[in-house]
Write a protein that holds these residues in place. Structure first.
Motif, PDB file in Angstrom:
ATOM      1  N   GLY A 101       6.871   3.269 -15.317  1.00  0.00           N
ATOM      2  CA  GLY A 101       7.906   3.779 -16.033  1.00  0.00           C
ATOM      3  C   GLY A 101       9.372   3.523 -15.947  1.00  0.00           C
ATOM      4  O   GLY A 101      10.332   3.315 -16.606  1.00  0.00           O
ATOM      5  N   THR A 102       9.632   3.965 -14.496  1.00  0.00           N
ATOM      6  CA  THR A 102      11.079   4.039 -14.147  1.00  0.00           C
ATOM      7  C   THR A 102      11.554   2.389 -14.134  1.00  0.00           C
ATOM      8  O   THR A 102      12.703   2.200 -14.324  1.00  0.00           O
ATOM      9  N   LEU A 103      10.584   1.602 -13.839  1.00  0.00           N
ATOM     10  CA  LEU A 103      11.103   0.036 -13.514  1.00  0.00           C
ATOM     11  C   LEU A 103      11.518  -0.322 -14.892  1.00  0.00           C
ATOM     12  O   LEU A 103      12.527  -0.798 -15.175  1.00  0.00           O
ATOM     13  N   LEU A 104      10.450   0.055 -16.051  1.00  0.00           N
ATOM     14  CA  LEU A 104      10.846  -0.306 -17.329  1.00  0.00           C
ATOM     15  C   LEU A 104      12.095   0.026 -17.933  1.00  0.00           C
ATOM     16  O   LEU A 104      12.879  -0.225 -18.428  1.00  0.00           O
ATOM     17  N   GLU A 122      15.377  -1.600 -16.596  1.00  0.00           N
ATOM     18  CA  GLU A 122      15.496  -3.087 -16.962  1.00  0.00           C
ATOM     19  C   GLU A 122      16.698  -3.349 -18.080  1.00  0.00           C
ATOM     20  O   GLU A 122      16.439  -2.553 -19.091  1.00  0.00           O
ATOM     21  N   PRO A 123      17.540  -3.940 -17.797  1.00  0.00           N
ATOM     22  CA  PRO A 123      18.856  -4.056 -18.867  1.00  0.00           C
ATOM     23  C   PRO A 123      18.180  -4.628 -20.030  1.00  0.00           C
ATOM     24  O   PRO A 123      17.502  -5.786 -20.080  1.00  0.00           O
ATOM     25  N   GLU A 124      18.741  -4.285 -21.130  1.00  0.00           N
ATOM     26  CA  GLU A 124      18.821  -4.954 -22.503  1.00  0.00           C
ATOM     27  C   GLU A 124      19.560  -6.154 -22.590  1.00  0.00           C
ATOM     28  O   GLU A 124      20.487  -6.189 -21.874  1.00  0.00           O
ATOM     29  N   GLU A 174      -0.147  -5.825 -17.269  1.00  0.00           N
ATOM     30  CA  GLU A 174      -0.739  -6.248 -16.197  1.00  0.00           C
ATOM     31  C   GLU A 174      -0.441  -5.239 -15.027  1.00  0.00           C
ATOM     32  O   GLU A 174      -1.157  -4.820 -14.263  1.00  0.00           O
ATOM     33  N   LEU A 175       0.943  -5.015 -15.083  1.00  0.00           N
ATOM     34  CA  LEU A 175       1.538  -4.253 -14.082  1.00  0.00           C
ATOM     35  C   LEU A 175       0.746  -2.806 -14.368  1.00  0.00           C
ATOM     36  O   LEU A 175       0.543  -2.098 -13.295  1.00  0.00           O
ATOM     37  N   ARG A 176       0.766  -2.136 -15.259  1.00  0.00           N
ATOM     38  CA  ARG A 176       0.002  -0.870 -15.609  1.00  0.00           C
ATOM     39  C   ARG A 176      -1.406  -0.956 -15.148  1.00  0.00           C
ATOM     40  O   ARG A 176      -1.949   0.191 -14.911  1.00  0.00           O
ATOM     41  N   ALA A 198      18.272  -7.153 -34.336  1.00  0.00           N
ATOM     42  CA  ALA A 198      17.058  -7.760 -34.028  1.00  0.00           C
ATOM     43  C   ALA A 198      15.877  -7.022 -33.787  1.00  0.00           C
ATOM     44  O   ALA A 198      14.672  -7.455 -34.003  1.00  0.00           O
ATOM     45  N   THR A 199      16.097  -5.975 -33.155  1.00  0.00           N
ATOM     46  CA  THR A 199      14.822  -5.528 -32.671  1.00  0.00           C
ATOM     47  C   THR A 199      14.259  -4.264 -33.321  1.00  0.00           C
ATOM     48  O   THR A 199      13.445  -3.670 -33.067  1.00  0.00           O
ATOM     49  N   SER A 200      15.137  -3.796 -34.487  1.00  0.00           N
ATOM     50  CA  SER A 200      14.522  -2.705 -35.322  1.00  0.00           C
ATOM     51  C   SER A 200      13.436  -3.173 -36.099  1.00  0.00           C
ATOM     52  O   SER A 200      13.458  -4.305 -36.526  1.00  0.00           O
ATOM     53  N   GLY A 201      12.386  -2.306 -35.927  1.00  0.00           N
ATOM     54  CA  GLY A 201      11.181  -2.603 -36.685  1.00  0.00           C
ATOM     55  C   GLY A 201      10.316  -3.583 -35.837  1.00  0.00           C
ATOM     56  O   GLY A 201       9.210  -3.661 -36.273  1.00  0.00           O
ATOM     57  N   VAL A 202      10.881  -4.229 -34.590  1.00  0.00           N
ATOM     58  CA  VAL A 202       9.868  -5.076 -34.081  1.00  0.00           C
ATOM     59  C   VAL A 202       9.086  -4.203 -32.769  1.00  0.00           C
ATOM     60  O   VAL A 202      10.052  -3.458 -31.920  1.00  0.00           O
ATOM     61  N   GLY A 203       7.959  -4.293 -32.674  1.00  0.00           N
ATOM     62  CA  GLY A 203       7.258  -3.670 -31.473  1.00  0.00           C
ATOM     63  C   GLY A 203       7.799  -4.011 -30.296  1.00  0.00           C
ATOM     64  O   GLY A 203       8.074  -4.776 -29.836  1.00  0.00           O
ATOM     65  N   ASP A 204       7.590  -2.531 -29.470  1.00  0.00           N
ATOM     66  CA  ASP A 204       8.162  -2.850 -28.121  1.00  0.00           C
ATOM     67  C   ASP A 204       6.727  -2.742 -27.208  1.00  0.00           C
ATOM     68  O   ASP A 204       5.685  -2.800 -27.706  1.00  0.00           O
ATOM     69  N   ASP A 205       7.042  -2.509 -25.845  1.00  0.00           N
ATOM     70  CA  ASP A 205       6.035  -2.406 -25.102  1.00  0.00           C
ATOM     71  C   ASP A 205       4.980  -1.303 -24.977  1.00  0.00           C
ATOM     72  O   ASP A 205       4.121  -1.099 -24.339  1.00  0.00           O
ATOM     73  N   GLY A 206       5.406  -0.410 -25.822  1.00  0.00           N
ATOM     74  CA  GLY A 206       4.603   0.894 -25.937  1.00  0.00           C
ATOM     75  C   GLY A 206       4.824   1.936 -24.869  1.00  0.00           C
ATOM     76  O   GLY A 206       4.053   2.591 -24.813  1.00  0.00           O
TER      77      GLY A 206
END
Length: 274
Positions: A78-81, A84-86, A63-65, A266-274
């Motif tokens: 992109g800077t906002l993303l 953001e802390p993990e 939505e933001l994009r 946990a996040t390896s191999g899991v899709g991100d926001d692209g």
């Protein structure tokens, strides 16, 4: 064990771990469960989703994009993303406990705690776990605490310490002080008629028992070898406070993955926001 969530479909089926010890003292039961590599593979996607609220975050980012109309605005998003802390490893510990309680103990979470993070160092007040326990056609309120530890000492300080060790926190949750706050928090997050009905059933039981009929969960997430002393002594201490119709369950989950690497695993191999 192994029942899917009775209210909203639950998470994908997860193979049972290996129960390596168990015990009971009055209204308190405890157990240690070793999670195998195969179980961890099955946990990976629901674990990452719970820790990062991935689906909702992906929708918000999309939505933001869509609101950006210039290259400069796109760059700013992109800077906002990037800023953001993990989630921290302890937040992954909490997320894993929620997934496992949902799968094995009929826990129903009306809200993803990741949505309540407001600062980089977010650690929200009150109980770590606030939800419903649905089983046998009824529902009870569920309050609980989660601790993660790599400490070799058994039991680890996060369980026995004062005033913020798990047992002391669970004792406080048996008292009426924060119950109204937790009840309101939970009710505000009921989004469907099914959830409202389950909440009202649980709240009715709670009221009829003068605030005693609810489930208390204490969860310890470890990357060490299983030891019954992690919970047996603490359970005996908690049993001095917890009396029926209240019931408490202490569970230690032993992972074959080092605590420091939980976020990466946990996040390896899991899709991100692209």
């Amino acid at each position: 064990m192994g029942e899917d969530n009775a209210v909203d479909g639950g998470v994908p089926r997860i193979s049972d771990g290996i129960e390596v010890y168990t015990g009971a003292d009055g209204a308190v039961t405890w157990s240690g469960v070793e999670l195998t590599v195969d179980v961890m593979r099955e946990l990976q996607a629901p674990w990452a989703e719970r820790a990062g609220d991935l689906t909702a975050n992906r929708d918000i980012v999309t939505e933001l994009r869509s609101l950006a109309t210039t290259d400069m605005e796109t760059t700013f998003i992109g800077t906002l993303l990037a800023a953001e802390p993990e989630p921290k490893d302890w937040q992954y510990g909490e997320a894993l406990a929620e997934v496992l309680l949902e799968h094995w103990h009929g826990a129903v979470w009306l809200w993803d705690g990741a949505r309540d993070r407001r600062t980089r160092k977010a650690s929200l007040p009150g109980a770590d776990l606030v939800g419903l326990c649905v089983a046998d056609g009824s529902a009870t309120l569920l309050f609980g605490e989660v601790k993660s530890s790599s400490e070799v000492k058994s039991p680890p300080k996060v369980v026995t310490g004062s005033p913020d060790g798990m047992i002391e926190q669970l004792k406080r949750l048996t008292q009426v002080n924060d119950h109204m706050t937790l009840l309101k928090w939970l009710r505000h997050r009921c989004r469907t008629e099914e959830h409202i009905s389950a909440y009202q059933t649980a709240a009715r039981r709670f009221i009829h028992s003068s605030g005693k009929d609810f489930r208390l969960f204490g969860c310890l997430v470890r990357d060490t070898a299983p030891l019954s002393t992690d919970l047996s002594g603490p359970a005996a201490e908690l049993a001095k406070t917890v009396v029926e119709p209240m019931h408490a369950l202490l569970t230690a989950w032993y992972l074959p993955i080092a605590k420091a690497t939980w976020p990466t695993y946990a996040t390896s191999g899991v899709g991100d926001d692209g």
